[in-house]
Design an enzyme around this catalytic site. Structure first.
Site, PDB file in Angstrom:
ATOM      1  N   ARG A 238       0.851  -1.186   0.000  1.00  0.00           N
ATOM      2  CA  ARG A 238       0.000   0.000   0.000  1.00  0.00           C
ATOM      3  C   ARG A 238       0.890   1.240   0.000  1.00  0.00           C
ATOM      4  O   ARG A 238       1.993   1.222   0.537  1.00  0.00           O
ATOM      5  CB  ARG A 238      -0.925   0.001   1.229  1.00  0.00           C
ATOM      6  N   LYS A 265      -2.536  -2.737   7.926  1.00  0.00           N
ATOM      7  CA  LYS A 265      -3.989  -2.643   8.066  1.00  0.00           C
ATOM      8  C   LYS A 265      -4.532  -3.718   8.992  1.00  0.00           C
ATOM      9  O   LYS A 265      -5.470  -3.484   9.763  1.00  0.00           O
ATOM     10  CB  LYS A 265      -4.631  -2.750   6.685  1.00  0.00           C
ATOM     11  N   HIS A 328      -2.708   3.279  -5.337  1.00  0.00           N
ATOM     12  CA  HIS A 328      -3.179   1.990  -4.823  1.00  0.00           C
ATOM     13  C   HIS A 328      -3.384   0.998  -5.956  1.00  0.00           C
ATOM     14  O   HIS A 328      -3.371  -0.222  -5.731  1.00  0.00           O
ATOM     15  CB  HIS A 328      -4.489   2.192  -4.057  1.00  0.00           C
ATOM     16  N   ARG A 331      -1.296  -2.307  -6.792  1.00  0.00           N
ATOM     17  CA  ARG A 331      -1.598  -3.602  -6.178  1.00  0.00           C
ATOM     18  C   ARG A 331      -2.573  -4.402  -7.055  1.00  0.00           C
ATOM     19  O   ARG A 331      -2.405  -5.605  -7.246  1.00  0.00           O
ATOM     20  CB  ARG A 331      -2.186  -3.383  -4.779  1.00  0.00           C
ATOM     21  N   HIS A 354      -3.659  -9.497   2.527  1.00  0.00           N
ATOM     22  CA  HIS A 354      -5.107  -9.504   2.687  1.00  0.00           C
ATOM     23  C   HIS A 354      -5.487 -10.457   3.802  1.00  0.00           C
ATOM     24  O   HIS A 354      -4.851 -11.484   4.015  1.00  0.00           O
ATOM     25  CB  HIS A 354      -5.791  -9.951   1.383  1.00  0.00           C
ATOM     26  N   TYR A 364      -2.729 -22.104   8.581  1.00  0.00           N
ATOM     27  CA  TYR A 364      -1.692 -22.619   7.692  1.00  0.00           C
ATOM     28  C   TYR A 364      -0.822 -21.483   7.152  1.00  0.00           C
ATOM     29  O   TYR A 364       0.380 -21.640   6.960  1.00  0.00           O
ATOM     30  CB  TYR A 364      -2.345 -23.389   6.532  1.00  0.00           C
TER      31      TYR A 364
END
Length: 390
Positions: A238, A265, A328, A331, A354, A364
């Protein structure tokens, strides 16, 4: 008996202070030197108090009686006129900027550093120049609406709503502190145009990416801005994460950038494998800004980071509209092409930091997929290099 104007004008000093009563606690005090002051005597919780109503003849007999009537009404409502006057004086003396900065200092300890800097920057750039010097008590809905409309015109509808929310939080803080009695932002949400979420603009076709990379390579603006533009597609981070990046977060030997959780975030540390191309750019940048804390310090001060609008402004300067490309959007560009290149969605999503909604996969994912991500990031850098060299 009640006083008359003729009687008051005829009063002469008698060498000592003397009181002349009009009734209902209102009286005129004449000092030894002859000054005539209106005062009101009243009781709150059985305690006798006095409040000044001004000097005669500046305050006439009728005006003094009207003031006394209002203060007696205040007492009947269970309030102390002297206290209310002090509160009114405080409200009148407090500017919106003063209250806003006071609110910022109170809230900052609970915020992530980048959020604190971004919030303060928005207020100082968009809000304080317009209404900061105005008394907070005197601000009305049209004043705030004008600020929000200006932000929507220069930035976006979304930022207009963000600005309104910030102003409202300051006003609500002012209510708690006793500076104001109501929030003028209360009904403005219905007035502002509705914000409709749109995907971040991004160029995703290879020919368009090649055009973008070529434009960045030829960018003739500030060197730090050029480096930021080069790094964003390579790091897939970001813009705020890159703007606040610090040199001690980079391990060139391990080829890793570790972003601390308080800047992420999702609140967790995040690892970004560094490709050869990214390291080359970082090493070149370090020769210019390596003496500072930040990779991308601001132009005016090494102790502050690059402005949040710098990257988007550079894209506009190079001819890419807001509908074509944003900071942005790098991304989205990377995500789209990497999926097209056949990389696993888990790896891409992990690199984009994310949030994983599936609890089993989230556990995992603690393994970080680091080796796979290293390979993906290098292949992605090679792909970008190939597109630029075409």
């Amino acid at each position: 008996m009640p006083l008359t104007d003729k009687q008051i004008r005829a009063i002469k000093p008698e060498g000592k202070a003397k009181k002349y009563f009009d009734g209902g606690g209102l009286y005129l005090e004449v000092t030894a030197s002859g000054n005539k002051m209106w005062r009101l005597k009243y009781r709150v919780n059985s305690v006798e108090k006095r409040i000044s109503l001004g000097a005669y003849p500046e305050v006439t007999l009728l005006e003094a009686r009207n003031k006394a009537h209002e203060h007696r009404k205040t007492v009947r409502e269970g309030q102390d006129p002297s206290v209310e006057r002090r509160r009114a004086q405080i409200r009148a003396s407090r500017s919106f900027k003063e209250v806003g900065l006071e609110w910022l200092e109170k809230e900052k300890p609970s915020w992530k550093p980048h959020h604190a800097v971004a919030t303060e920057s928005r207020l100082k750039r968009h809000v304080f120049p317009r209404i900061g010097s105005m008394p907070i008590e005197g601000l009305e809905p049209p004043d705030v609406l004008a600020v929000c409309k200006a932000v929507m015109k220069s930035a976006s509808t979304y930022m207009g709503h963000v600005t309104l929310s910030l102003c409202s939080r300051i006003f609500r803080y002012g209510i708690i502190c006793g500076y104001i009695k109501s929030d003028p932002c209360r009904d403005l949400v219905k007035v502002l145009p509705t914000h409709r979420h749109k995907p971040m603009a991004a160029l995703v076709e290879p020919k368009d990416i090649a055009r973008l990379l070529s434009a960045i390579d030829g960018y003739d603006g500030d060197f730090r801005t050029k480096c930021a533009l080069k790094l964003l597609p390579l790091l897939m981070c970001r813009t705020g994460e890159l703007r606040f990046a610090e040199w001690d977060e980079f391990d060139f030997e391990a080829k890793l950038w570790r972003i601390p959780g308080d800047r992420m975030k999702m609140g967790r540390d995040h690892l970004v494998p560094l490709s050869k191309q990214a390291i080359d750019i970082l090493q070149e940048l370090k020769s210019v800004t390596g003496h500072t804390k930040y990779l991308l310090p601001g132009r005016r001060s090494d102790s502050r980071v690059m402005s949040e609008n710098t990257v988007n402004a550079a894209l506009r300067y190079m001819g890419f509209s807001r509908e074509e490309m944003t900071g942005h959007g790098f991304r989205s560009l990377a995500s789209t092409r990497l999926n097209e290149m056949g990389f696993r969605a888990d790896i891409i999503e992990k690199q984009l930091a994310h949030e994983e909604t599936n609890s089993v996969r989230k556990v995992y994912n603690r393994a970080e997929y680091l080796d796979e991500r290293r390979d993906m990031m290098q292949q992605w850098a090679d792909c970008l290099q190939m597109l630029q060299d075409k």
